[in-house]
Design a protein around this motif. Structure first.
Motif, PDB file in Angstrom:
ATOM      1  N   ALA A   8       0.831  -1.199   0.000  1.00 42.92           N
ATOM      2  CA  ALA A   8       0.000   0.000   0.000  1.00 42.92           C
ATOM      3  C   ALA A   8       0.868   1.253   0.000  1.00 42.92           C
ATOM      4  N   SER A  23      -2.095   7.706   0.786  1.00 45.60           N
ATOM      5  CA  SER A  23      -3.122   8.234  -0.112  1.00 45.60           C
ATOM      6  C   SER A  23      -2.948   9.723  -0.389  1.00 45.60           C
ATOM      7  N   GLY A  39      -2.194   9.522  -3.959  1.00 49.08           N
ATOM      8  CA  GLY A  39      -3.563   9.496  -4.460  1.00 49.08           C
ATOM      9  C   GLY A  39      -3.734  10.382  -5.693  1.00 49.08           C
ATOM     10  N   ASN A  99      -6.394   2.726  -7.852  1.00 47.14           N
ATOM     11  CA  ASN A  99      -6.886   2.124  -6.615  1.00 47.14           C
ATOM     12  C   ASN A  99      -7.586   0.810  -6.979  1.00 47.14           C
ATOM     13  N   GLN A 135     -11.357   0.511  -6.255  1.00 46.94           N
ATOM     14  CA  GLN A 135     -12.221   1.247  -7.171  1.00 46.94           C
ATOM     15  C   GLN A 135     -12.318   0.539  -8.523  1.00 46.94           C
ATOM     16  N   ALA A 144     -10.536  -5.186   0.762  1.00 49.83           N
ATOM     17  CA  ALA A 144      -9.494  -4.244   0.353  1.00 49.83           C
ATOM     18  C   ALA A 144      -9.106  -3.439   1.579  1.00 49.83           C
ATOM     19  N   GLY A 145      -7.834  -3.336   1.835  1.00 45.10           N
ATOM     20  CA  GLY A 145      -7.409  -2.633   3.038  1.00 45.10           C
ATOM     21  C   GLY A 145      -7.886  -3.347   4.282  1.00 45.10           C
ATOM     22  N   ILE A 148      -3.583   3.791  -0.125  1.00 45.69           N
ATOM     23  CA  ILE A 148      -4.212   3.137  -1.262  1.00 45.69           C
ATOM     24  C   ILE A 148      -3.901   1.648  -1.156  1.00 45.69           C
TER      25      ILE A 148
END
Length: 473
Positions: free
Chosen positions: A220, A223, A227, A232, A235, A311-312, A321
């Motif tokens: 990761a 962000s 970002g 991502n 997304q 995710a995350g 991210i």
């Protein structure tokens, strides 16, 4: 003994507590099969519990290894009155999903049968120990009523890996095809369509599990610092999913949808009500394929569900991210769907929509089946059930859920009849699983009456050769 006396006897057997005693003993076996391990209890449930019970009914029993190392053993039991007679094959499973002990309501345990009014709690009460106990209890009582002679042969197949996806079952049935040769398949699993009336279903929707993964990078990144210039994966995956199914649950990939709901199927579902039980969830208006009734959505159409997203860290998000995202999905599908090419259909669709970075991993699957509604066994069975229950049974062309019925219908080529003894709000696979005593009591009458009727000298739609052998006795 007459048929009416048999019905009274099997319900008296229930009222006197004998069914509860058998079920309590079976619930106590911790036969979890979805833990990734083949635990010893899967075999000892068969050898210590089911073999003695079936031997007492005159069955020759074999506990056999699963050809798949990930699957539990199987019990193959045969009761042959005369090789020339027709043969009934019945099936059940003695394994259960994991107990989830800590999540059960206070005073309940998954491994003890707890009776609270009409609700009988315990893991496996609904799925499937309670149901195959109904079948074997009714068979026992029918044998007693018939003086030890049914007028047909019976084969029992009991597996111990259904909750793990039935690994090895298809191969086992192929290897033992001759021993499993039969004229009719009758089993009990799944729920009634509603609690008020018995249900007969003739097959099930198929199911395919698959996972979609977007791996953007190996770690990761902050962000704020990155970002806007780094893709991502969460997304990207969300938009990939949105290209498969819309915001109202409608499948957007033509090859993942059935062509239509056949008129004969639509007619059979005309009076089938969904979600009318007191404990049923409220249906979502406007969800799914437009123009279909809830019954047509569940029984006659395909659904694409996202079962889990990752995710995350949802429990403790950080300003980063995520490196990757995954969605675990499932397609439930009806007869006529090109299900063997689902992976290539997904790949072509995702590539065409600019999602070539989405990886596809296929999981467990089973085919869709539905006995022809014009098959003579259908009306015959409905008439038998109504005579025993004193009310019409609901005909469900196929279960909305999935069972390994394709093995019996397609691989073994049998007419398949399923008569469930659970109900939609039974909490199978969840904490506080239970069955309802009135449903079981009625189910015992239905199954005992069916086993009696199968032994009648005329009017039973066995295959022509088998029927001739039965009539000759």
């Amino acid at each position: 003994m007459t048929r009416e006396q048999l019905i009274a006897a099997v319900q008296r057997h229930f009222d006197q507590g004998h069914y509860a005693t058998d079920l309590a003993r079976r619930i106590a076996w911790r036969t979890e099969s979805d833990t990734g391990q083949v635990v010893p209890a899967l075999r000892t449930y068969l050898t210590g519990e089911m073999v003695p019970s079936l031997q007492a009914l005159g069955f020759d029993c074999q506990v056999l290894d699963n050809p798949d190392a990930h699957g539990g053993p199987l019990l193959l039991a045969r009761r042959v009155e005369d090789p020339a007679l027709p043969t009934l094959l019945t099936y059940g499973h003695g394994d259960v999903v994991n107990g989830q002990e800590s999540a059960w309501r206070e005073g309940l345990s998954p491994w003890s049968l707890t009776v609270e009014g009409e609700r009988w709690y315990g893991r496996g009460t609904a799925d499937n120990k309670g149901q195959h106990t109904v079948v074997f209890t009714a068979l026992d009582q029918a044998l007693l009523a018939r003086g030890g002679k049914l007028g047909y042969n019976v084969t029992v197949l009991l597996e111990m890996g259904e909750e793990a996806g039935s690994p090895g079952l298809a191969r086992f049935c192929e290897e033992h095809r001759e021993a499993l040769r039969a004229d009719l398949f009758v089993a009990s699993d799944g729920p009634r369509i509603n609690v008020e009336r018995p249900t007969l279903f003739l097959g099930s929707r198929g199911a395919i599990n698959f996972s979609l993964t977007v791996r953007a990078r190996d770690k990761a990144y902050h962000s704020g610092n990155w970002g806007g210039v780094l893709a991502n994966p969460a997304q990207v995956l969300s938009h990939a999913l949105a290209s498969l199914v819309d915001a109202h649950g409608r499948i957007l990939v033509p090859r993942l949808r059935p062509a239509s709901v056949p008129g004969k199927l639509r007619a059979a579902l005309r009076d089938v009500a969904i979600g009318t039980g007191a404990d049923d969830p409220a249906l979502t208006p406007g969800w799914g394929e437009p123009g279909l009734t809830p019954a047509e959505q569940l029984v006659g159409w395909n659904t694409l569900e996202v079962l889990a997203l990752g995710a995350g860290n949802a429990q403790r998000p950080v300003n980063a991210i995520p490196a990757q995202a995954v969605a675990h999905c499932q397609l439930r599908f009806v007869v006529g769907t090109d299900w063997k090419n689902v992976e290539s259909t997904l790949r072509q669709h995702l590539d065409a929509h600019g999602f070539g970075m989405v990886e596809i991993a296929m999981g467990m699957f089973c085919g869709a089946t539905r006995l022809d509604l014009d098959n003579p066994w259908v009306d015959w069975t409905l008439a038998s059930m109504q005579r025993s229950a004193g009310q019409p049974a609901t005909l469900l062309p196929n279960l909305a859920g999935s069972l390994p019925n394709d093995i019996f219908a397609d691989q073994l080529g049998l007419p398949t009849l399923w008569i469930p003894h659970s109900y939609p709000a039974c909490a199978q696979h969840a904490p506080n699983e239970h069955l309802l005593a009135p449903v079981v009591r009625e189910g015992l009458a239905v199954m005992a009456g069916l086993f009696w009727d199968l032994g009648e000298p005329t009017g039973v739609p066995w295959k022509e050769g088998a029927l001739a052998a039965q009539d000759a006795l």
